[in-house]
Motif scaffolding. Structure first.
Motif, PDB file in Angstrom:
ATOM      1  N   GLY A  89      31.970  38.174  36.187  1.00 33.74           N
ATOM      2  CA  GLY A  89      32.336  39.181  35.201  1.00 33.74           C
ATOM      3  C   GLY A  89      31.289  39.184  34.100  1.00 33.74           C
ATOM      4  O   GLY A  89      31.027  38.145  33.488  1.00 33.74           O
ATOM      5  N   VAL A  90      30.671  40.339  33.865  1.00 30.79           N
ATOM      6  CA  VAL A  90      29.613  40.441  32.859  1.00 30.79           C
ATOM      7  C   VAL A  90      29.905  41.574  31.888  1.00 30.79           C
ATOM      8  O   VAL A  90      30.617  42.523  32.211  1.00 30.79           O
ATOM      9  CB  VAL A  90      28.219  40.675  33.502  1.00 30.79           C
ATOM     10  N   GLY A  91      29.314  41.453  30.693  1.00 32.09           N
ATOM     11  CA  GLY A  91      29.475  42.493  29.673  1.00 32.09           C
ATOM     12  C   GLY A  91      30.860  42.472  29.084  1.00 32.09           C
ATOM     13  O   GLY A  91      31.667  41.582  29.335  1.00 32.09           O
ATOM     14  N   GLY A  92      31.136  43.437  28.299  1.00 33.09           N
ATOM     15  CA  GLY A  92      32.456  43.565  27.689  1.00 33.09           C
ATOM     16  C   GLY A  92      32.655  42.592  26.552  1.00 33.09           C
ATOM     17  O   GLY A  92      31.787  41.799  26.200  1.00 33.09           O
ATOM     18  N   PHE A  93      33.846  42.650  25.987  1.00 33.96           N
ATOM     19  CA  PHE A  93      34.210  41.779  24.880  1.00 33.96           C
ATOM     20  C   PHE A  93      35.667  41.396  25.048  1.00 33.96           C
ATOM     21  O   PHE A  93      36.530  42.267  25.181  1.00 33.96           O
ATOM     22  CB  PHE A  93      33.982  42.503  23.538  1.00 33.96           C
ATOM     23  N   LEU A  94      35.929  40.116  25.083  1.00 31.25           N
ATOM     24  CA  LEU A  94      37.281  39.583  25.275  1.00 31.25           C
ATOM     25  C   LEU A  94      37.946  40.162  26.522  1.00 31.25           C
ATOM     26  O   LEU A  94      39.120  40.503  26.537  1.00 31.25           O
ATOM     27  CB  LEU A  94      38.157  39.842  24.048  1.00 31.25           C
ATOM     28  N   GLY A  95      37.154  40.305  27.588  1.00 28.54           N
ATOM     29  CA  GLY A  95      37.678  40.783  28.861  1.00 28.54           C
ATOM     30  C   GLY A  95      37.782  42.288  28.983  1.00 28.54           C
ATOM     31  O   GLY A  95      38.090  42.808  30.043  1.00 28.54           O
ATOM     32  N   MET A  96      37.538  43.016  27.925  1.00 24.66           N
ATOM     33  CA  MET A  96      37.611  44.480  27.975  1.00 24.66           C
ATOM     34  C   MET A  96      36.206  45.038  28.183  1.00 24.66           C
ATOM     35  O   MET A  96      35.254  44.615  27.534  1.00 24.66           O
ATOM     36  CB  MET A  96      38.218  45.032  26.693  1.00 24.66           C
ATOM     37  N   GLY A  97      36.082  45.990  29.104  1.00 21.57           N
ATOM     38  CA  GLY A  97      34.792  46.591  29.385  1.00 21.57           C
ATOM     39  C   GLY A  97      33.929  45.744  30.304  1.00 21.57           C
ATOM     40  O   GLY A  97      32.781  46.079  30.566  1.00 21.57           O
ATOM     41  N   GLU A  98      34.478  44.659  30.797  1.00 23.61           N
ATOM     42  CA  GLU A  98      33.748  43.776  31.706  1.00 23.61           C
ATOM     43  C   GLU A  98      33.650  44.416  33.090  1.00 23.61           C
ATOM     44  O   GLU A  98      34.542  45.130  33.505  1.00 23.61           O
ATOM     45  CB  GLU A  98      34.503  42.447  31.790  1.00 23.61           C
ATOM     46  N   LYS A  99      32.535  44.157  33.769  1.00 24.92           N
ATOM     47  CA  LYS A  99      32.420  44.612  35.153  1.00 24.92           C
ATOM     48  C   LYS A  99      32.059  43.421  36.018  1.00 24.92           C
ATOM     49  O   LYS A  99      31.523  42.415  35.544  1.00 24.92           O
ATOM     50  CB  LYS A  99      31.387  45.726  35.295  1.00 24.92           C
TER      51      LYS A  99
END
Length: 144
Positions: A89-99
């Motif tokens: 899981g990469v990107g996002g913040f606090l699990g939101m917007g992660e891909k």
């Protein structure tokens, strides 16, 4: 009339022969299939590890001085039990917007930490490279 009787009898006999042949074939297959008896372990063999030793761990970048670039969310394992890739899981913040990005197993460097208790997982890629990578589609071409 005799020709019609022969044709009718022949027509009725063909499915009977096919059914008998199919049943015999199924019985041959059933008798040649052997069942392997289960074997058991009491401890993990030397040089092995558990899946939860990897899942949830951070992946560090060798390009960016061991910067945390993602977290292992899942493993992709083939039918022979070999790990083919890790899903990070990469990107996002606090699990939101992660891909999710799947990184091939052979691309990873797996070492032990200083205590020898945990694994340190590194990849020769930057945070930007993973964020730009194509997203892993878990459901594409998969039946499970």
């Amino acid at each position: 009339m005799k020709t019609i009787k022969s044709a009718v009898i022949g027509t009725l006999m063909v499915p009977a022969f096919m059914l008998a042949a199919g049943t015999a074939s199924a019985q041959d297959t059933a008798t040649t299939t052997s069942t392997v008896e289960a074997t058991y372990m009491t401890t993990a063999p030397q040089g092995t590890f558990y899946a939860d030793s990897l899942t949830g761990n951070n992946v560090l970048s060798t390009v960016e001085d061991d910067e945390n670039i993602g977290t292992i969310n899942d493993l992709i394992i083939d039918e022979d039990g070999q790990i083919q890739a890790v899903v990070v899981g990469v990107g996002g913040f606090l699990g939101m917007g992660e891909k999710d990005v799947a990184i091939e197993w052979d691309s990873l460097e797996l070492t032990r930490d200083d205590d020898g208790d945990d694994y340190v997982i590194r990849v020769n890629a930057s945070q930007d490279a993973l964020e730009e990578a194509e997203e892993f589609d878990r459901d594409a071409n998969h039946n499970n």
